[in-house]
Design an enzyme around this catalytic site. Structure first.
Site, short mmCIF file in Angstrom:
data_model
loop_
_atom_site.label_atom_id
_atom_site.label_comp_id
_atom_site.label_asym_id
_atom_site.label_seq_id
_atom_site.Cartn_x
_atom_site.Cartn_y
_atom_site.Cartn_z
N LYS A 179 0.89 -1.18 0.00
CA LYS A 179 0.00 0.00 0.00
C LYS A 179 0.91 1.21 0.00
CE LYS A 179 -1.91 2.98 2.02
NZ LYS A 179 -1.69 4.41 1.68
N GLU A 254 9.14 1.24 11.39
CA GLU A 254 10.22 2.20 11.15
C GLU A 254 9.58 3.57 11.24
OE1 GLU A 254 13.26 1.37 10.73
OE2 GLU A 254 13.38 -0.57 9.71
N CYS A 288 13.47 10.21 7.67
CA CYS A 288 13.29 9.76 9.06
C CYS A 288 14.62 9.83 9.80
CB CYS A 288 12.75 8.36 9.08
SG CYS A 288 13.68 7.24 8.04
N GLU A 385 10.09 15.91 16.21
CA GLU A 385 10.45 15.71 14.81
C GLU A 385 9.70 16.72 13.95
OE1 GLU A 385 8.90 12.38 12.53
OE2 GLU A 385 10.93 11.95 11.89
P1 NAD Z 1 1.91 8.39 7.86
O1 NAD Z 1 2.09 7.54 9.04
O2 NAD Z 1 0.79 9.34 7.84
O3 NAD Z 1 1.71 7.51 6.53
C1 NAD Z 1 2.56 6.44 6.20
C2 NAD Z 1 1.75 5.36 5.49
O4 NAD Z 1 0.75 4.87 6.38
C3 NAD Z 1 0.99 5.88 4.25
O5 NAD Z 1 0.99 4.87 3.26
C4 NAD Z 1 -0.41 6.08 4.78
O6 NAD Z 1 -1.40 5.99 3.79
C5 NAD Z 1 -0.53 4.94 5.77
N1 NAD Z 1 -1.53 5.15 6.81
C6 NAD Z 1 -1.95 6.34 7.34
N2 NAD Z 1 -2.91 6.10 8.25
C7 NAD Z 1 -3.09 4.77 8.32
C8 NAD Z 1 -3.92 3.92 9.10
N3 NAD Z 1 -4.80 4.40 9.98
N4 NAD Z 1 -3.81 2.58 8.94
C9 NAD Z 1 -2.93 2.06 8.05
N5 NAD Z 1 -2.13 2.81 7.27
C10 NAD Z 1 -2.21 4.15 7.41
O7 NAD Z 1 3.30 9.07 7.66
P2 NAD Z 1 3.72 10.10 6.53
O8 NAD Z 1 3.17 11.44 6.89
O9 NAD Z 1 3.37 9.56 5.21
O10 NAD Z 1 5.33 10.06 6.69
C11 NAD Z 1 6.00 10.89 7.55
C12 NAD Z 1 6.42 10.14 8.80
O11 NAD Z 1 7.02 8.90 8.50
C13 NAD Z 1 7.47 10.90 9.58
O12 NAD Z 1 7.13 10.94 10.95
C14 NAD Z 1 8.76 10.11 9.39
O13 NAD Z 1 9.69 10.21 10.39
C15 NAD Z 1 8.26 8.74 9.21
N6 NAD Z 1 9.20 7.94 8.38
C16 NAD Z 1 10.00 7.02 8.97
C17 NAD Z 1 10.91 6.29 8.22
C18 NAD Z 1 11.80 5.24 8.83
O14 NAD Z 1 12.37 4.45 8.11
N7 NAD Z 1 11.97 5.20 10.13
C19 NAD Z 1 10.98 6.49 6.86
C20 NAD Z 1 10.16 7.43 6.29
C21 NAD Z 1 9.27 8.15 7.06
#
Ligand code: NAD
Length: 483
Positions: A179, A254, A288, A385
């Site tokens: 997804k 992650e 991240c 963050e």
């Molecule tokens: P997010 O958590 O909003 O979304 C990430 C993914 O989760 C997307 O595909 C989204 O559609 C999905 N998602 C959102 N709500 C969901 C739910 N209720 N159930 C299942 N899936 C759901 O994060 P974002 O805004 O897309 O990304 C930014 C964040 O991600 C930052 O906090 C960053 O630090 C973190 N990040 C971490 C890493 C890592 O490797 N540690 C890498 C990239 C980003």
């Protein structure tokens, strides 16, 4: 803008077929460099997820499940070769979709290819062991796939995150349901087309784009999913872990970070300087493992502030296709979030800002990289963050004080130490609470080969490197009593 779209982006891949979502609905993809519409993608729902999970189970029971590790590895390696051949096109898609400057987007495409090569080569090298046991027994272990794995990825590094998670899962023989993020999913779709071209059997990889609360929640809560790999925010990670708990399946999280670099008086500043700045501003800080905190010992504090400020003066910000040092943020919403943080820094000293190029469209999601100095370690900008091009410089006197400050946030993803003192490097490598510690360098996320993941709110489980193959498999113990 004309995109190298050789496929229809509004479809889902389910059981080897590209099909419209059962919801009949689509979502817009926006180009963050100018706010224009790029394409429409599927707005998948629970029926699409259900079909994708079932198709993955069918693949496990069929051609994909029966393949040898060698055959799986060869397919992954082939995917890597095609990704390399198409790296320029993939870079354009990623730059348009994410707003990533072209050079950085191309580097991500090359990294995706490298993941496929690495996991392609590793697929047939995951071995069990024999265990000395009672007289008359032979005991050994087997590494088996979980079965059907869910991969929920964010928008900031689609190619790299798909490479590390889907690549390792496929290498172990799992069938995947991916997804992608609703904000950026062109390269996820391109990757799936390439995987098909490379001969990946139907159903081994299924892709359902859609909203997090719809397709994402349906996938993470699906009762037939056997492992979840999630990369994204802490808030969503907590929801995913709850969903995994309800179905009692393992989950790798992650999440975010507030990663520090510690600069001591004896550091080689010429070496350190490019890393100090790049690690905070790469991908407009939406990484991240971005280094958003720079802790500097008093003896070199003024010099580091001055030299980092000079470097910020060279950070040009503009449209991704023009390949400046920094592109736009992913969206107007992310820009608002980052500007909110900048507002919280009104009481702080701004040491420097980047430079917006003249022709950057007003409709783009641009935020100037901003460097704050003399920041108290308990200030919100030093703890939370931000996920934007913002760095804080914090002074310290002693190694002990630096360690306490470095470990004082809820996160623990990456840390680095800049010092010529070998004993100090060894001490801090142990004391710093982080999944990765770099000594006299900083690899945001590190190489393909290096296990990666966090402690604390940065998450748990490890992806990348050989370690990921253990995460994407189950250990079975076989005890034979033969007398
Ligand atoms: P997010 O958590 O909003 O979304 C990430 C993914 O989760 C997307 O595909 C989204 O559609 C999905 N998602 C959102 N709500 C969901 C739910 N209720 N159930 C299942 N899936 C759901 O994060 P974002 O805004 O897309 O990304 C930014 C964040 O991600 C930052 O906090 C960053 O630090 C973190 N990040 C971490 C890493 C890592 O490797 N540690 C890498 C990239 C980003």
């Amino acid at each position: 803008m004309s995109l190298p779209l050789w496929f229809d982006p509004a479809l889902c891949l389910i059981g080897g077929e590209w099909v419209p979502p059962r919801t009949g609905a689509t979502l817009p993809l926006v180009n963050p460099s100018d706010g224009s519409d790029l394409a429409r993608i599927a707005r998948g729902g629970s029926d699409d997820i259900d079909a994708a999970v079932n198709a993955a189970h069918t693949a496990r029971a069929g051609a994909w499940g029966k393949m040898t590790a060698l055959e799986r590895g060869r397919i992954l390696t082939r995917i890597g070769q095609i990704v390399l051949e198409r790296a320029d096109d993939l870079a354009v898609l990623e730059a348009a979709d994410v707003g990533k400057p072209l050079t950085q987007a191309r580097a991500d495409a090359v990294a995706l290819a490298r993941y496929m090569e690495f996991y392609g080569g590793a697929a047939d090298k995951v071995m069990g062991e024999t265990i000395p046991y009672l007289d008359g027994y032979t005991v050994y272990t087997l590494r088996e796939p979980h079965g059907v794995t869910a991969h929920i990825v964010p928008w900031n590094y689609p190619m790299q995150i798909i490479g590390r998670s889907v690549g390792a899962a496929l290498a172990m023989g799992n069938a995947c349901v991916l997804k992608p993020a609703e904000e950026a999913c062109l390269t996820a779709l391109a990757f799936a087309h390439i995987a098909q071209e490379a001969g990946l059997p139907e159903g081994a990889l299924n892709v359902v784009p859609g909203l997090g609360a719809e397709a994402g929640a349906a996938l993470s809560g699906h009762p037939r999913i056997q492992h979840i790999s999630f990369t994204g925010s802490v808030a969503t990670g907590a929801l995913i872990q709850q969903a995994a708990g309800r179905n009692v399946v393992p989950v790798t999280l992650e999440l975010g970070g507030k990663s520090p670099q510690l600069v001591f008086d004896d550091a080689d500043l010429d070496e350190a300087l490019p890393f100090l700045v790049n690690a905070g501003c790469q991908n407009a800080g939406q990484t991240c493992s971005a280094s958003s905190r720079i802790l500097v010992q008093r003896g070199v504090y003024d010099e580091v502030c001055r030299r980092m400020a000079d470097a910020y003066g060279t950070l040009t910000v503009g449209p991704a296709m023009q390949d400046h040092r920094v592109g736009p943020l992913i969206s107007a919403r992310q820009k608002e979030i980052v500007e909110g943080f900048l507002g919280k820094g009104a009481d702080l000293r701004v040491a420097a800002r980047g430079v917006l190029v003249d022709n950057a469209p007003d409709t783009g999601a641009y935020v100037l990289p901003t460097l704050f100095a003399d920041v108290p370690p308990d200030h919100p900008l030093a703890r939370d963050e931000i996920f934007g091009p913002v760095q804080v410089i914090i002074p310290f006197d002693t190694e002990e004080e630096a360690t306490v400050i470095a470990n004082s946030t809820d996160y623990g993803l990456v840390a680095s130490v800049w010092s010529r003192d070998g004993a100090r490097q060894m001490r801090l490598a142990r004391k710093l609470q982080a999944g990765q510690v770099f000594l006299n360098n900083y690899g945001a996320g590190g190489g393909v080969e290096l296990p990666f993941g966090g402690v604390g709110k940065s998450g748990h489980g490890r992806e990348k490197g050989f370690e990921a193959l253990y995460g994407f498999s189950v250990l079975k113990t076989v005890a034979a009593r033969h007398g």
